[in-house]
Scaffold this active site. Sequence first.
Site, PDB file in Angstrom:
ATOM      1  N   CYS A 423       0.833  -1.213   0.000  1.00 42.10           N
ATOM      2  CA  CYS A 423       0.000   0.000   0.000  1.00 42.10           C
ATOM      3  C   CYS A 423       0.862   1.255   0.000  1.00 42.10           C
ATOM      4  O   CYS A 423       0.579   2.226   0.713  1.00 42.10           O
ATOM      5  CB  CYS A 423      -0.976   0.005   1.169  1.00 42.10           C
ATOM      6  SG  CYS A 423      -2.224  -1.279   1.027  1.00 42.10           S
ATOM      7  N   TYR A 467      -1.370   4.321   0.850  1.00 38.93           N
ATOM      8  CA  TYR A 467      -2.255   4.584  -0.282  1.00 38.93           C
ATOM      9  C   TYR A 467      -2.028   5.999  -0.807  1.00 38.93           C
ATOM     10  O   TYR A 467      -2.912   6.605  -1.399  1.00 38.93           O
ATOM     11  CB  TYR A 467      -3.726   4.411   0.085  1.00 38.93           C
ATOM     12  CG  TYR A 467      -4.262   3.000  -0.004  1.00 38.93           C
ATOM     13  CD1 TYR A 467      -3.423   1.910  -0.089  1.00 38.93           C
ATOM     14  CD2 TYR A 467      -5.632   2.759  -0.006  1.00 38.93           C
ATOM     15  CE1 TYR A 467      -3.918   0.620  -0.158  1.00 38.93           C
ATOM     16  CE2 TYR A 467      -6.145   1.475  -0.079  1.00 38.93           C
ATOM     17  CZ  TYR A 467      -5.285   0.411  -0.155  1.00 38.93           C
ATOM     18  OH  TYR A 467      -5.789  -0.864  -0.232  1.00 38.93           O
ATOM     19  N   TRP A 485      -4.973   5.622   4.539  1.00 38.43           N
ATOM     20  CA  TRP A 485      -5.458   4.252   4.676  1.00 38.43           C
ATOM     21  C   TRP A 485      -5.002   3.602   5.984  1.00 38.43           C
ATOM     22  O   TRP A 485      -5.775   2.907   6.634  1.00 38.43           O
ATOM     23  CB  TRP A 485      -4.969   3.411   3.492  1.00 38.43           C
ATOM     24  CG  TRP A 485      -5.166   1.945   3.685  1.00 38.43           C
ATOM     25  CD1 TRP A 485      -6.330   1.244   3.553  1.00 38.43           C
ATOM     26  CD2 TRP A 485      -4.172   0.980   4.055  1.00 38.43           C
ATOM     27  NE1 TRP A 485      -6.132  -0.088   3.817  1.00 38.43           N
ATOM     28  CE2 TRP A 485      -4.807  -0.271   4.135  1.00 38.43           C
ATOM     29  CE3 TRP A 485      -2.805   1.066   4.339  1.00 38.43           C
ATOM     30  CZ2 TRP A 485      -4.122  -1.442   4.469  1.00 38.43           C
ATOM     31  CZ3 TRP A 485      -2.120  -0.080   4.668  1.00 38.43           C
ATOM     32  CH2 TRP A 485      -2.779  -1.318   4.735  1.00 38.43           C
ATOM     33  N   TYR A 692      -8.836  -5.872  -7.783  1.00 34.10           N
ATOM     34  CA  TYR A 692      -8.109  -5.185  -6.717  1.00 34.10           C
ATOM     35  C   TYR A 692      -6.730  -5.801  -6.528  1.00 34.10           C
ATOM     36  O   TYR A 692      -6.586  -7.010  -6.455  1.00 34.10           O
ATOM     37  CB  TYR A 692      -8.922  -5.289  -5.437  1.00 34.10           C
ATOM     38  CG  TYR A 692      -8.374  -4.574  -4.229  1.00 34.10           C
ATOM     39  CD1 TYR A 692      -8.115  -3.211  -4.250  1.00 34.10           C
ATOM     40  CD2 TYR A 692      -8.156  -5.268  -3.041  1.00 34.10           C
ATOM     41  CE1 TYR A 692      -7.644  -2.563  -3.126  1.00 34.10           C
ATOM     42  CE2 TYR A 692      -7.693  -4.622  -1.908  1.00 34.10           C
ATOM     43  CZ  TYR A 692      -7.437  -3.268  -1.953  1.00 34.10           C
ATOM     44  OH  TYR A 692      -6.973  -2.620  -0.835  1.00 34.10           O
ATOM     45  N   HIS A 693      -5.703  -4.942  -6.467  1.00 36.05           N
ATOM     46  CA  HIS A 693      -4.307  -5.351  -6.302  1.00 36.05           C
ATOM     47  C   HIS A 693      -3.715  -5.963  -7.569  1.00 36.05           C
ATOM     48  O   HIS A 693      -2.771  -6.759  -7.495  1.00 36.05           O
ATOM     49  CB  HIS A 693      -4.122  -6.312  -5.122  1.00 36.05           C
ATOM     50  CG  HIS A 693      -4.243  -5.661  -3.787  1.00 36.05           C
ATOM     51  ND1 HIS A 693      -4.442  -6.381  -2.621  1.00 36.05           N
ATOM     52  CD2 HIS A 693      -4.221  -4.361  -3.414  1.00 36.05           C
ATOM     53  CE1 HIS A 693      -4.532  -5.541  -1.590  1.00 36.05           C
ATOM     54  NE2 HIS A 693      -4.390  -4.306  -2.062  1.00 36.05           N
ATOM     55  N   HIS A 777      -1.620  -0.847  -6.993  1.00 35.22           N
ATOM     56  CA  HIS A 777      -2.997  -0.403  -6.781  1.00 35.22           C
ATOM     57  C   HIS A 777      -3.521   0.399  -7.978  1.00 35.22           C
ATOM     58  O   HIS A 777      -4.188   1.418  -7.823  1.00 35.22           O
ATOM     59  CB  HIS A 777      -3.119   0.392  -5.488  1.00 35.22           C
ATOM     60  CG  HIS A 777      -2.897  -0.439  -4.260  1.00 35.22           C
ATOM     61  ND1 HIS A 777      -1.642  -0.837  -3.865  1.00 35.22           N
ATOM     62  CD2 HIS A 777      -3.765  -0.952  -3.351  1.00 35.22           C
ATOM     63  CE1 HIS A 777      -1.739  -1.571  -2.756  1.00 35.22           C
ATOM     64  NE2 HIS A 777      -3.016  -1.660  -2.441  1.00 35.22           N
TER      65      HIS A 777
END
Length: 834
Positions: A423, A467, A485, A692-693, A777
């Site tokens: 992240c 993030y 985040w 996601y990811h 991300h």
Amino acid sequence: MKQRWLVASIAAVLIALVFVPVYVRSATARSINVATTTTVVSSDHLPNAAAQPDAFTPKADALSPAGWTATASDQQSTYPASNAIDGRMATIWHSQYSPTLVALPHSITVDMHAVNNVSGLTYEPRQDTSPNGTIGQYSISVSTDGTNFSPVTSGTWADDKTVKAAVFAGLSARYVRLTALTEAGNRGQWTSAAEIGILGNPAIGPALSHIGWTATADSQASATYAASNVLDGDALTIWHTPWNGTVPPLPHYITIDMKTAQVISGFSYMPRQDSSLNGTIGNYAVSVSNDGSTWSQVASGTWANDHTPKYAVFSPISAEFVRLTALTESGNRGPWTSAAEINIHGQAPAPGVGGKWDAPIGFPLVPVSAMMLPNNKVLTFSAYTDTSFTATQDTITKVAILDLNTGKVTEPIDVNTHHQMFCTGLAILPDGRLLIVGGSNDYATTIYDPVANSWTIGPRLNIPRAYNGAATLSTGQVLTLGGSWHDMAGGKNGEIFTASGATGSWRLLSGVLASKILTADPAGVYRADNHVWLFGQSNGTAFQAGPSKQMNWITTTGNGTITAAGNRGDSADAMNGNAVMYDVGQILTLGGATAYQDFAPTLDVQATNRAYTIDVRGGPTQPVVVKRTSDMAFARAYVNSVVLPDGEVLAMGGQQHPQTFTDTGAVLSPELWDPATGKFTMMAPEAIPRTYHSVALLLPDGRVLSGGGGLCGTCTTNHADAQIFTPPYLLNSDGTTRTRPVINSAPASTTTGSTIPVTTNSATLRFALVRMGAVTHSVDTDQRRIPLTPTTVNGTAYSLPIPSDKGTVLPGNYMLFALDANGTPSVSKIINIR
């Protein structure tokens, strides 16, 4: 319930892409019990590590091994190949080590004695105290006759006892062969396996976009359980027929109106994904119509009583309406029917039009972050383990490197800079090193040197962040902004990194206020300042293009400033959308959603299919010009985009309903945007969801790598793999490989404002620089494309002027491509520009 072999062992050690977890169902309960809250993956995960039930339900059938046989290239007499399909962890196949050692590679072949749908293989290493023989690098091939085998995937598995998996596009096969190329721990020349399983989804065309479609049914329990729920990409909203009062009898039907006739070739049905199986369809029929009145049946059969997606494949046919009729309830629990999602599948475009995908490459970790290295390798890393992350700050990060020359991936290594590099914000420095900023250790900075392949502890941030956005500037410094985040604190104002020697320092920019970049996310600042789209511009400035609908210009001298640049046209906030600079001062933004994911009371969040161009060539003193370009066919959040050497942009992956750690509503078909027409064209579908990811990168040979997704521990949505896409500009109309121009010589380094000599093997009048990318991300602020036109031409010798503005050509490593008259790019030459 369909028989599941290895259920107990897989439930105990399930990891990425193993699609056979234990789940429970009630044979008597009649309540719907649709979950609207999340299930925590593990107690040490951060708040957004929670996952919906559909993150844990099986995604493919594990075929029953009844009647199968197994043979091996070699075996120790007491450890025969048959032990690998006997359903017992305590018995193993082991290659021969006595009296004569047989060296690697070793292979084991499973004969299913019938042709089946095959889409993956699971491998359970030996579960005793010895790790000997655990497979590292592997390849998998399939055959219908036992003689002619075709490779379907290859990769690397980690040296541990967790169950491994390798998945690929569905196909028909009788024989499946696993070949061990290395021993994961390099302990010797042997191979072992406790159990081998085969997964069985069919070959099916790409799902069509739901946009504009409607759904009606013979009955529904209430508006909460409406037929339209099957089209929203959300596994927790379902269609359900009445179960109280006067209950209508079976059969039940649901009809999809696609509004226009389309050529279709398949149908898929996702049963409800909560703890109940009530209403799961057993016997079914699929019919089609062009007028909604006259119907023709195209498929029928029986689906299993479980949570796995169900499929019906049929010959291509043109239709506007598609009807699914439920003839029975699979568990005979009652006369009701339910469905979470329905997809209708079309046909993939021909390779010459839609490109093509290589076989999947297995990784020993989920590649959540990736960087293109100048030595034709791809750096990837996950978090503190191969498949999960925590809030722990001072811990290791798992790292693996793909060598594009060999197609091999290294075993994971533990990098300990006291920084869990998950992240984070990423930015590539002028000398090619990667700056990794914040994340699970939200004060930390790490610097990776690809030349030395070394990791250095960087300076501590002034403001903890995760993030966060990060972007290299024209000055060679790095701006970071946002990122609540980890601590949900807000106030993540800007700061700037200046390199010095092996490390550097951070300086606060008190005038660059994070309050100016917030979206209106229902979760508040925890989500509202995430994944900032930043683009370095002239004189140390940066342009913030999103994901907030308000855009901003940022200066970085002194305390810095942030000044509103207007809204992004009629765009709403577009969290987890994407932005890429496809030409000098010109940005394409696409996809995203008004919220990161569902956050009560805001539920069933939907992504957008809108796209916009942003022209910032006038700089901070001139109005920013925003235009809405054509819409994508699919709505996408968690989408990646990659700019190609010809200026086209490839949008990849994403999903209609953004929900972390899920694949429901995943978009497998990329779309290629043409700046000349403003239109998107559908490309060939990827075999594996990328949500996601996930990550995507332009490779030096003009192809595109797409990988990752998940990182949720024991979920069934971990994707420890990648695929490489060949765009149509590398293919002839018949799908064969085009002849490409070749750059014979180009300098390895230069400076802005210089003119460089370049020679090619043929006449080439167009060139382009594309900055090497680093992505996590779905954010890659490093990539940008700069078209170059030669000033003098002498046969196949050219002089290429490099723009003098460092805001146009940010300092760093670039891929230089030559393009012929058909737009076919060369393999690039790597140039460092300062």
